[in-house]
Design a protein around this motif. Sequence first.
Motif, PDB file in Angstrom:
ATOM      1  N   GLY A   1      24.749  62.166  19.828  1.00 19.08           N
ATOM      2  CA  GLY A   1      25.781  62.751  18.990  1.00 19.08           C
ATOM      3  C   GLY A   1      27.185  62.381  19.426  1.00 19.08           C
ATOM      4  N   THR A   2      27.409  62.338  20.734  1.00 16.54           N
ATOM      5  CA  THR A   2      28.737  62.007  21.253  1.00 16.54           C
ATOM      6  C   THR A   2      28.994  60.505  21.218  1.00 16.54           C
ATOM      7  OG1 THR A   2      28.663  63.920  22.737  1.00 16.54           O
ATOM      8  CG2 THR A   2      30.250  62.178  23.270  1.00 16.54           C
ATOM      9  N   ASN A   3      28.099  59.750  21.828  1.00 19.94           N
ATOM     10  CA  ASN A   3      28.341  58.315  21.997  1.00 19.94           C
ATOM     11  C   ASN A   3      28.280  57.554  20.680  1.00 19.94           C
ATOM     12  OD1 ASN A   3      28.389  59.082  24.653  1.00 19.94           O
ATOM     13  ND2 ASN A   3      26.504  58.024  25.235  1.00 19.94           N
ATOM     14  N   HIS A   4      27.324  57.921  19.818  1.00 24.64           N
ATOM     15  CA  HIS A   4      27.180  57.191  18.554  1.00 24.64           C
ATOM     16  C   HIS A   4      27.761  57.930  17.359  1.00 24.64           C
ATOM     17  CE1 HIS A   4      25.749  55.052  15.118  1.00 24.64           C
ATOM     18  NE2 HIS A   4      24.959  56.056  14.760  1.00 24.64           N
ATOM     19  N   LEU A   5      27.222  59.115  17.030  1.00 20.65           N
ATOM     20  CA  LEU A   5      27.622  59.767  15.785  1.00 20.65           C
ATOM     21  C   LEU A   5      29.104  60.115  15.757  1.00 20.65           C
ATOM     22  CD1 LEU A   5      24.547  62.092  15.138  1.00 20.65           C
ATOM     23  CD2 LEU A   5      25.136  59.977  13.928  1.00 20.65           C
ATOM     24  N   GLY A   6      29.651  60.565  16.875  1.00 16.66           N
ATOM     25  CA  GLY A   6      31.080  60.862  16.920  1.00 16.66           C
ATOM     26  C   GLY A   6      31.927  59.644  16.630  1.00 16.66           C
ATOM     27  N   HIS A   7      31.564  58.517  17.238  1.00 20.51           N
ATOM     28  CA  HIS A   7      32.327  57.291  17.001  1.00 20.51           C
ATOM     29  C   HIS A   7      32.074  56.720  15.605  1.00 20.51           C
ATOM     30  CE1 HIS A   7      32.900  56.797  21.536  1.00 20.51           C
ATOM     31  NE2 HIS A   7      34.103  56.857  21.011  1.00 20.51           N
TER      32      HIS A   7
ATOM     33  N   THR B   1      33.646  48.644  20.178  1.00 16.84           N
ATOM     34  CA  THR B   1      32.731  49.721  20.522  1.00 16.84           C
ATOM     35  C   THR B   1      32.051  49.408  21.843  1.00 16.84           C
ATOM     36  OG1 THR B   1      32.358  50.236  18.184  1.00 16.84           O
ATOM     37  CG2 THR B   1      30.727  51.049  19.768  1.00 16.84           C
ATOM     38  N   VAL B   2      32.238  50.276  22.815  1.00 20.27           N
ATOM     39  CA  VAL B   2      31.683  50.057  24.150  1.00 20.27           C
ATOM     40  C   VAL B   2      30.208  50.465  24.155  1.00 20.27           C
ATOM     41  CG1 VAL B   2      31.838  50.622  26.599  1.00 20.27           C
ATOM     42  CG2 VAL B   2      33.932  50.389  25.219  1.00 20.27           C
ATOM     43  N   SER B   3      29.346  49.489  24.319  1.00 18.13           N
ATOM     44  CA  SER B   3      27.916  49.716  24.450  1.00 18.13           C
ATOM     45  C   SER B   3      27.555  49.539  25.918  1.00 18.13           C
ATOM     46  CB  SER B   3      27.140  48.756  23.541  1.00 18.13           C
ATOM     47  OG  SER B   3      25.752  48.958  23.653  1.00 18.13           O
ATOM     48  N   SER B   4      26.397  49.010  26.201  1.00 19.44           N
ATOM     49  CA  SER B   4      25.954  48.796  27.572  1.00 19.44           C
ATOM     50  C   SER B   4      24.661  48.006  27.529  1.00 19.44           C
ATOM     51  CB  SER B   4      25.715  50.139  28.269  1.00 19.44           C
ATOM     52  OG  SER B   4      24.958  49.993  29.458  1.00 19.44           O
TER      53      SER B   4
ATOM     54  N   ASN C   1      25.129  52.314  19.494  1.00 21.76           N
ATOM     55  CA  ASN C   1      26.480  51.750  19.511  1.00 21.76           C
ATOM     56  C   ASN C   1      26.479  50.285  19.112  1.00 21.76           C
ATOM     57  OD1 ASN C   1      27.578  53.620  22.445  1.00 21.76           O
ATOM     58  ND2 ASN C   1      27.974  54.055  20.297  1.00 21.76           N
ATOM     59  N   LEU C   2      25.548  49.539  19.661  1.00 23.07           N
ATOM     60  CA  LEU C   2      25.507  48.097  19.411  1.00 23.07           C
ATOM     61  C   LEU C   2      25.044  47.795  17.987  1.00 23.07           C
ATOM     62  CD1 LEU C   2      26.043  45.362  20.571  1.00 23.07           C
ATOM     63  CD2 LEU C   2      23.917  45.512  21.875  1.00 23.07           C
ATOM     64  N   LEU C   3      24.036  48.505  17.529  1.00 26.41           N
ATOM     65  CA  LEU C   3      23.596  48.348  16.142  1.00 26.41           C
ATOM     66  C   LEU C   3      24.742  48.645  15.179  1.00 26.41           C
ATOM     67  CD1 LEU C   3      20.126  50.088  16.434  1.00 26.41           C
ATOM     68  CD2 LEU C   3      20.451  47.737  15.613  1.00 26.41           C
ATOM     69  N   PHE C   4      25.496  49.692  15.456  1.00 27.73           N
ATOM     70  CA  PHE C   4      26.624  50.066  14.609  1.00 27.73           C
ATOM     71  C   PHE C   4      27.701  48.985  14.599  1.00 27.73           C
ATOM     72  CE2 PHE C   4      30.937  52.017  14.780  1.00 27.73           C
ATOM     73  CZ  PHE C   4      31.093  52.195  13.403  1.00 27.73           C
ATOM     74  N   ALA C   5      28.071  48.504  15.775  1.00 22.39           N
ATOM     75  CA  ALA C   5      29.136  47.505  15.852  1.00 22.39           C
ATOM     76  C   ALA C   5      28.772  46.244  15.081  1.00 22.39           C
ATOM     77  CB  ALA C   5      29.425  47.166  17.310  1.00 22.39           C
TER      78      ALA C   5
ATOM     79  N   LEU D   1      38.641  42.714   8.800  1.00 20.73           N
ATOM     80  CA  LEU D   1      38.351  43.585   9.946  1.00 20.73           C
ATOM     81  C   LEU D   1      37.355  42.918  10.893  1.00 20.73           C
ATOM     82  CD1 LEU D   1      38.596  46.499  11.192  1.00 20.73           C
ATOM     83  CD2 LEU D   1      36.527  47.054   9.881  1.00 20.73           C
ATOM     84  N   LEU D   2      37.635  43.007  12.184  1.00 23.14           N
ATOM     85  CA  LEU D   2      36.725  42.491  13.206  1.00 23.14           C
ATOM     86  C   LEU D   2      36.109  43.662  13.965  1.00 23.14           C
ATOM     87  CD1 LEU D   2      38.656  39.465  14.777  1.00 23.14           C
ATOM     88  CD2 LEU D   2      37.004  39.465  12.905  1.00 23.14           C
ATOM     89  N   SER D   3      34.788  43.618  14.123  1.00 25.80           N
ATOM     90  CA  SER D   3      34.064  44.611  14.909  1.00 25.80           C
ATOM     91  C   SER D   3      33.374  43.891  16.052  1.00 25.80           C
ATOM     92  CB  SER D   3      33.033  45.325  14.037  1.00 25.80           C
ATOM     93  OG  SER D   3      32.217  46.182  14.813  1.00 25.80           O
ATOM     94  N   VAL D   4      33.634  44.362  17.266  1.00 28.09           N
ATOM     95  CA  VAL D   4      33.128  43.712  18.468  1.00 28.09           C
ATOM     96  C   VAL D   4      32.525  44.764  19.385  1.00 28.09           C
ATOM     97  CG1 VAL D   4      33.701  42.176  20.391  1.00 28.09           C
ATOM     98  CG2 VAL D   4      35.013  42.043  18.267  1.00 28.09           C
ATOM     99  N   ALA D   5      31.409  44.434  20.014  1.00 28.56           N
ATOM    100  CA  ALA D   5      30.783  45.332  20.986  1.00 28.56           C
ATOM    101  C   ALA D   5      31.022  44.799  22.393  1.00 28.56           C
ATOM    102  CB  ALA D   5      29.286  45.453  20.725  1.00 28.56           C
TER     103      ALA D   5
END
Length: 289
Positions: free
Chosen positions: A116-122, A143-146, A178-182, A196-200
Amino acid sequence: MSRWTARDMPGLTGRNAIVTGANTGIGLPTALELARHGARVTVASRDPGKGRAAVAEILRAVPGAEVGYGRLDLADLASVREFAASVERVDLLVNNAGIGMVPRALTRDGFELQFGTNHLGHFALTGLLLPHLLERPGARVVTVSSDAHKVGRIDFDDLALTRGYGKMSAYGRSKLANLLFALELQRQATRAGTGLLSVATHPGMTATNIFSAGPLQGLVRLLLQPAFAGAVPSLYAATSPAIRGGEYIGPKARTLTPAPAARDEALAVRLWEVSAELTGVTFSQIAYR
């Protein structure tokens, strides 16, 4: 790119940046360097005391910087909406804040806390700020993933993880999301004909608060890189003229290859649809029609 450092950043005068979780960890040096290079920076965090202390620290390092604080609790969708409503202009959104390896708990809206915090909030924050981003030439979402995403699995029948909870597996799931979203954000932005550019990014093993209460607590300062090194991928992704949308940037600004699950477009679309349903944020300006 292995020699790239913050000294290689271009000037950012006239650019407006929001960094979530910028009061600590890699978020603080990310915000500081963006401010040092001329951006107007908003330190977005849930704790006003810590957020304003971070603003003061940045101002000590960069006297005259344009930096301010905005309250944002990513575990509370009402807070996300309130923060987004206060934003008038944004060129760079760095979805940096995160929690990890914590006992099972729920957000204010009833979601498993890490997801909820790391993904849904962002996800919600990005969608609510999307109209502003699309107004700005060269806008970017980082978007910071890992690399913990490699152990992540998404069971849509048990997003609350009621049938079994592991701290690391839950963290990996949130980082996979996070990565799927980015990557999906870039696909949709491209199909919609936007710039728009989206980068993970993957910061690498960094001494941040994520590890402060875990089994690595006594070793973080010895074994993990300092926060300023972990900020390099985010700074490169946010500012380098060489960046391309949909990239996954790791330590020393090197381009990484996401795990197969993160490149699964069908999985990304399903996650997007479920996330939109859960948060009520639709990305109507670029969503598939």
